[in-house]
Design a protein around this motif. Sequence first.
Motif, PDB file in Angstrom:
ATOM      1  N   SER A   1       0.839  -1.312   0.021  1.00  0.00           N
ATOM      2  CA  SER A   1       0.002  -0.088   0.082  1.00  0.00           C
ATOM      3  C   SER A   1       0.902   1.278   0.026  1.00  0.00           C
ATOM      4  O   SER A   1       0.386   2.354  -0.358  1.00  0.00           O
ATOM      5  N   PHE A   2       1.994   1.318   0.362  1.00  0.00           N
ATOM      6  CA  PHE A   2       2.871   2.275   0.630  1.00  0.00           C
ATOM      7  C   PHE A   2       3.570   2.621  -0.937  1.00  0.00           C
ATOM      8  O   PHE A   2       3.518   3.577  -1.613  1.00  0.00           O
ATOM      9  N   SER A  58      11.993   7.611   9.249  1.00  0.00           N
ATOM     10  CA  SER A  58      11.180   7.987   8.568  1.00  0.00           C
ATOM     11  C   SER A  58       9.889   7.655   8.789  1.00  0.00           C
ATOM     12  O   SER A  58       9.840   6.783   9.812  1.00  0.00           O
ATOM     13  N   PRO A  59       8.781   7.971   8.257  1.00  0.00           N
ATOM     14  CA  PRO A  59       7.252   7.865   8.686  1.00  0.00           C
ATOM     15  C   PRO A  59       6.960   6.589   7.895  1.00  0.00           C
ATOM     16  O   PRO A  59       5.698   6.099   8.021  1.00  0.00           O
ATOM     17  N   TYR A  60       8.048   6.146   6.976  1.00  0.00           N
ATOM     18  CA  TYR A  60       7.373   5.062   5.853  1.00  0.00           C
ATOM     19  C   TYR A  60       7.369   3.861   6.498  1.00  0.00           C
ATOM     20  O   TYR A  60       7.421   3.395   7.802  1.00  0.00           O
ATOM     21  N   ALA A  97      10.173   1.592   1.525  1.00  0.00           N
ATOM     22  CA  ALA A  97      10.624   2.811   1.372  1.00  0.00           C
ATOM     23  C   ALA A  97      12.072   3.203   2.169  1.00  0.00           C
ATOM     24  O   ALA A  97      13.032   3.675   1.394  1.00  0.00           O
ATOM     25  N   ASN A  98      12.117   2.702   3.210  1.00  0.00           N
ATOM     26  CA  ASN A  98      13.470   2.815   4.038  1.00  0.00           C
ATOM     27  C   ASN A  98      14.514   2.096   3.003  1.00  0.00           C
ATOM     28  O   ASN A  98      15.691   2.600   3.159  1.00  0.00           O
ATOM     29  N   ALA A  99      14.219   0.921   2.575  1.00  0.00           N
ATOM     30  CA  ALA A  99      15.219   0.320   1.848  1.00  0.00           C
ATOM     31  C   ALA A  99      15.759   1.100   0.400  1.00  0.00           C
ATOM     32  O   ALA A  99      16.796   1.021   0.184  1.00  0.00           O
ATOM     33  N   ARG A 120      22.025   2.474  11.130  1.00  0.00           N
ATOM     34  CA  ARG A 120      20.830   2.016  11.495  1.00  0.00           C
ATOM     35  C   ARG A 120      19.635   3.028  10.734  1.00  0.00           C
ATOM     36  O   ARG A 120      19.972   4.102  10.383  1.00  0.00           O
ATOM     37  N   ASP A 121      18.386   2.538  10.760  1.00  0.00           N
ATOM     38  CA  ASP A 121      17.286   3.276  10.191  1.00  0.00           C
ATOM     39  C   ASP A 121      16.017   2.608  10.951  1.00  0.00           C
ATOM     40  O   ASP A 121      15.827   1.590  11.449  1.00  0.00           O
ATOM     41  N   LEU A 122      15.095   3.685  10.934  1.00  0.00           N
ATOM     42  CA  LEU A 122      13.750   3.396  11.567  1.00  0.00           C
ATOM     43  C   LEU A 122      12.817   3.784  10.970  1.00  0.00           C
ATOM     44  O   LEU A 122      12.830   4.952  10.501  1.00  0.00           O
ATOM     45  N   CYS A 123      11.490   3.185  10.884  1.00  0.00           N
ATOM     46  CA  CYS A 123      10.508   3.403   9.942  1.00  0.00           C
ATOM     47  C   CYS A 123       9.332   3.352  10.984  1.00  0.00           C
ATOM     48  O   CYS A 123       9.087   2.364  11.823  1.00  0.00           O
ATOM     49  N   LEU A 124       8.641   4.503  10.996  1.00  0.00           N
ATOM     50  CA  LEU A 124       7.584   4.710  11.958  1.00  0.00           C
ATOM     51  C   LEU A 124       6.100   3.909  11.618  1.00  0.00           C
ATOM     52  O   LEU A 124       5.169   3.769  12.656  1.00  0.00           O
TER      53      LEU A 124
END
Length: 246
Positions: free
Chosen positions: A52-53, A133-135, A139-141, A156-160
């Motif tokens: 859906s994103f 990100s809010p993704y 999308a983070n990829a 590191r990364d983080l998606c909300l």
Amino acid sequence: MDHLAYRQKLGTLGPSTNTIVQPDFDDLRPVGVTNHYSRIAIPNDPVTDDASFVKLVNSINQATMEAVDVLRTCEMDYLVMGMSAATFWNGRQGAGQYLKMMQDRAQVGVSCGSFATEAALNVYKAKRIAFMSPYFEVANAQVRRFYEDCGFTVVRDLCLQRPSPVQIAHTTDEMCRQAILQLDGDDVDAIVQVGTNLSMIRLAAAAELFLGKPVIAINTATYWHALRALGVQDKKAGFGSLMEFH
């Protein structure tokens, strides 16, 4: 010469669901520079997973060119893109192709979030980064791939995983603070926030003070990039070291 835009007349783009980027850009605006906003018409459909994103990104892409055509009628000097995810897609090469497509359509120079945050990170000579990100992860990829193509190490990364486009703007300072703290560490030179409907231009500035390192909000970086590309060197306090010292 435009009576109010006697220095620069900026066209700005953002999704119709986005309620953050327009006031953010206006807060960053110097005297003699004006912002003229065109909304990219998209539905506020629920976002529950990667598929859906991706559907949301495709909706944005389809409507973006029409919004650019509307902006061209005001004879803008430059285009500032207040949309984020699409500008990172398909690595640095794909992002470059997307940027050229936008420049060709707008017939003026363009600043977008991907290359603007790259430029900001290079100002600080950052090598090892973390981003939020809010993704969703799909999308983070894409964001991670872009930064790695640029030569950064993404530690590191983080998606909300916000549940809809409009709900991104409802993200609280507490949620963002917790994300920043999760991302930080001695192994990270700088933290980046992407997603233009996430309100971070003031929180990122505050976080720099207690972390002692750059925290780059995408809306700040994109508007800064546009101003500097046009030779506007005004500094502005309260929005982080990028706007204040660079």
